[in-house]
Design an enzyme around this catalytic site. Structure first.
Site, PDB file in Angstrom:
ATOM      1  N   PHE A 149      -7.091   0.111  -0.025  1.00  0.00           N
ATOM      2  CA  PHE A 149      -7.331   0.310  -1.455  1.00  0.00           C
ATOM      3  C   PHE A 149      -7.085  -0.939  -2.286  1.00  0.00           C
ATOM      4  O   PHE A 149      -7.620  -1.061  -3.389  1.00  0.00           O
ATOM      5  CB  PHE A 149      -6.451   1.457  -1.991  1.00  0.00           C
ATOM      6  CG  PHE A 149      -4.997   1.094  -2.165  1.00  0.00           C
ATOM      7  CD1 PHE A 149      -4.557   0.434  -3.305  1.00  0.00           C
ATOM      8  CD2 PHE A 149      -4.048   1.430  -1.205  1.00  0.00           C
ATOM      9  CE1 PHE A 149      -3.212   0.106  -3.474  1.00  0.00           C
ATOM     10  CE2 PHE A 149      -2.726   1.104  -1.355  1.00  0.00           C
ATOM     11  CZ  PHE A 149      -2.296   0.432  -2.494  1.00  0.00           C
ATOM     12  N   LYS A 173     -16.107   2.108   6.174  1.00  0.00           N
ATOM     13  CA  LYS A 173     -15.351   3.233   5.624  1.00  0.00           C
ATOM     14  C   LYS A 173     -14.315   2.658   4.670  1.00  0.00           C
ATOM     15  O   LYS A 173     -13.246   2.225   5.064  1.00  0.00           O
ATOM     16  CB  LYS A 173     -14.657   4.010   6.751  1.00  0.00           C
ATOM     17  CG  LYS A 173     -14.398   5.508   6.445  1.00  0.00           C
ATOM     18  CD  LYS A 173     -13.509   5.781   5.256  1.00  0.00           C
ATOM     19  CE  LYS A 173     -12.060   5.522   5.560  1.00  0.00           C
ATOM     20  NZ  LYS A 173     -11.173   5.908   4.413  1.00  0.00           N
ATOM     21  N   GLU A 176     -10.644   5.842   0.319  1.00  0.00           N
ATOM     22  CA  GLU A 176     -11.119   6.944  -0.521  1.00  0.00           C
ATOM     23  C   GLU A 176     -10.569   6.877  -1.942  1.00  0.00           C
ATOM     24  O   GLU A 176     -11.066   7.562  -2.837  1.00  0.00           O
ATOM     25  CB  GLU A 176     -10.748   8.279   0.121  1.00  0.00           C
ATOM     26  CG  GLU A 176      -9.270   8.591   0.212  1.00  0.00           C
ATOM     27  CD  GLU A 176      -8.578   7.981   1.428  1.00  0.00           C
ATOM     28  OE1 GLU A 176      -7.438   8.394   1.727  1.00  0.00           O
ATOM     29  OE2 GLU A 176      -9.176   7.081   2.056  1.00  0.00           O
ATOM     30  N   SER A 226      -1.774  -0.825   6.485  1.00  0.00           N
ATOM     31  CA  SER A 226      -0.352  -0.828   6.820  1.00  0.00           C
ATOM     32  C   SER A 226      -0.151  -0.960   8.327  1.00  0.00           C
ATOM     33  O   SER A 226      -1.049  -0.650   9.123  1.00  0.00           O
ATOM     34  CB  SER A 226       0.304   0.458   6.328  1.00  0.00           C
ATOM     35  OG  SER A 226      -0.164   1.566   7.079  1.00  0.00           O
ATOM     36  N   CYS A 281      -0.863  -7.539   0.732  1.00  0.00           N
ATOM     37  CA  CYS A 281      -0.178  -7.779   1.999  1.00  0.00           C
ATOM     38  C   CYS A 281       0.333  -9.213   2.083  1.00  0.00           C
ATOM     39  O   CYS A 281       1.152  -9.527   2.940  1.00  0.00           O
ATOM     40  CB  CYS A 281      -1.101  -7.491   3.176  1.00  0.00           C
ATOM     41  SG  CYS A 281      -2.461  -8.650   3.377  1.00  0.00           S
ATOM     42  N   GLU A 382       8.221  -2.439   3.921  1.00  0.00           N
ATOM     43  CA  GLU A 382       7.177  -3.006   3.052  1.00  0.00           C
ATOM     44  C   GLU A 382       7.040  -2.093   1.840  1.00  0.00           C
ATOM     45  O   GLU A 382       6.550  -0.972   1.938  1.00  0.00           O
ATOM     46  CB  GLU A 382       5.844  -3.103   3.789  1.00  0.00           C
ATOM     47  CG  GLU A 382       4.755  -3.746   2.951  1.00  0.00           C
ATOM     48  CD  GLU A 382       3.400  -3.792   3.641  1.00  0.00           C
ATOM     49  OE1 GLU A 382       2.631  -4.729   3.376  1.00  0.00           O
ATOM     50  OE2 GLU A 382       3.113  -2.885   4.450  1.00  0.00           O
TER      51      GLU A 382
END
Length: 497
Positions: A149, A173, A176, A226, A281, A382
């Site tokens: 995202f 993909k 969402e 992640s 990240c 994290e």
């Protein structure tokens, strides 16, 4: 309410699964759209479209591929404002940050435009009498990408432009939570002349992810997200015979030596820790301060943090926007209270922050923690939010031991005026990307992005030369053509003379 669908075979395709997910505006907390979640059959339809398109795209000339990519680059540049607005509306990041994301994605499109040079093979002539050997690289077929995202446009552009430049077809993909940008990227690709089925977009949840990982006609999968999910993607994908590159999470450290320019270090810490609300990240989440550096550095960071302007991403005055969801906002806030309970000093507590007129948004202010130790959850996990921890150490050797003991190895940075110390650091630190007086060392497009240890699962980093190698496979061809002067039959093994 607007419903976002899939892009299959060169056109929008309405979802038929009956399952939908909400898409929020993080600044208001209001659901503004819904996105259709793909079923296994809908993923299969996208793969079939990609497989059919590969029959001609996989054998298309490099000239045809690059002509489409050059046009695509023009269209992306012309629509960068629109793409940035979609990112801000669904992710919440400020407009300038969204524009920067599009610009970094464009770097990989530009790299893909130069694919003829990247796909040049090797030739050795006369390895034996009139025998030549060449090495070439060929496309894999249908490949897929599963993206996070936090960079709805950039990370997809890290994947599919290079993959299709190499002759593959692609199933994307996206997250969402932020589906709008990926759909726009597909529309512009079609406008650029990309044949139907070469790029497909399916939205969805774990059902769609597993369908991709298990589909027998998908040769390779790229992932950014992640660490737990990266591990799952790699394990499941490879178990199903796929090539997988899965980039995971991080806990990036910034080492500040006593001789560092503290003004530069403080500016860098602010930008790297709190930019994009820490949802990167490559964000710096830990400052490792050596010796007497900590007190003055913390003072300078606090002075700057107190002046940050937090607000809606479409407000030009905003420097930081909201977090992606309320659930994530609450999780980030829990690390600040948890750190205090575990003995850290909370220099700045941003957990009670809100914006007037936008009280239902997913807001959190910046937080700064001092005297953090490796046993604390705020250090171990994290957080993926605007929380910066300061760890105090006595020496460089203590610092490097601390950093190398981390299970992650994505990015790191050192701030110093000492070239010898910097060189030693870049050789000794266990991380895939290193910055010297650069807080977020994301490589340019013609190098490759990727970490070490639990920050990467698979053998290839993303984009750059590693990306080309990931989306192709090698083949060696040995040839011998009869010479008119040859005569008779010789069944002996070729000799090396």
């Amino acid at each position: 309410m607007k419903t976002l669908s899939h892009w299959i075979g060169g056109k929008p395709v309405e979802g038929v699964s009956g399952n939908f997910g909400p898409v929020y505006n993080p600044a208001t907390g209001v659901q503004e759209k819904q996105v259709a979640f793909a079923s296994v059959d809908e993923v299969d339809a996208a793969v079939r479209a990609a497989k059919e398109a590969f029959r001609t795209w996989g054998t298309s000339s490099l000239a045809k591929r690059t002509s489409v990519l050059f046009k695509y680059r023009e269209l992306l540049d012309a629509h960068r404002e629109e793409i940035a607005q979609l990112i801000t509306a669904e992710h919440g990041k400020v407009h300038s940050d969204a524009l920067g994301e599009v610009a970094r994605g464009l770097e990989i499109v530009e790299l893909a435009c130069g694919i003829p040079e990247k796909l040049k093979g090797e030739l050795s002539t006369q390895v034996s009498t009139r025998v030549d050997v060449s090495s070439i690289r060929q496309s894999l077929g249908v490949v897929a990408g599963i993206t996070p995202f936090n960079f709805p446009a950039m990370v997809p552009m890290w994947m599919f432009p290079l993959a299709i430049a190499c002759g593959n077809t692609f199933v994307l993909k996206p997250s969402e939570k932020v589906p709008g940008a990926a759909f726009k990227l597909a529309e512009l690709a079609a406008e650029a002349g990309l044949p139907d089925g070469v790029l497909n977009v399916v939205n969805g949840d774990k059902v769609a992810v597993d369908a991709i990982l298990e589909h027998p006609d998908i040769a390779a999968v790229s992932f950014v997200g992640s660490t737990p999910i990266a591990r799952y993607i790699h394990t499941t994908g490879t178990a199903n015979g796929k090539r997988v590159q899965a980039l995971g999470g991080a806990k990036n450290h910034m080492l500040v030596l006593p001789d560092a320019d503290l003004e530069l270090a403080a500016d860098s810490a602010i930008n790297a820790a709190y930019g994009s609300a820490g949802e990167r990240c490559m964000a710096i989440s830990v400052v490792v301060a050596v010796g007497e550096t900590a007190d003055p550095l913390i003072g300078k960071i606090k002075e700057r943090a107190d002046q940050l302007r937090i607000g809606p991403g479409d407000d030009p005055a905003s420097e930081m926007g909201p977090l992606i969801t309320k659930v994530h906002r609450d999780k980030v806030a829990s690390y600040v209270s948890g750190a205090a309970a575990q003995g850290a000093d909370v220099v700045i507590d941003g957990t009670g922050f809100t914006v007037e007129g936008y009280e239902d948004g997913h807001w959190i202010g910046v937080s700064l923690l001092d005297n953090v130790t490796p046993e604390m959850d705020a250090y171990r996990d994290e957080i993926f939010g605007p929380v910066l921890s300061v760890v105090r150490v006595g020496t460089y050797d203590e610092a490097i031991a601390l950093m190398n003991n981390s299970p992650w190895g994505n990015g790191t940075a050192i701030f110093t005026r000492d070239g010898g110390a910097a060189r030693r650091f870049q050789m000794e630190v266990e991380a895939g990307m290193v910055g010297v007086n650069v807080p977020i060392p994301v490589p340019v497009g013609y190098h490759s992005f990727g970490g070490w240890k639990d920050s990467l699962f698979g053998d290839h980093h993303i984009y750059g030369n590693d990306g080309v190698h990931f989306y192709t496979r090698g083949k060696v061809v040995t040839t011998r053509w009869p010479d008119p002067s040859d005569g008779g039959i010789n069944l002996g093994f070729p000799s090396n003379h």
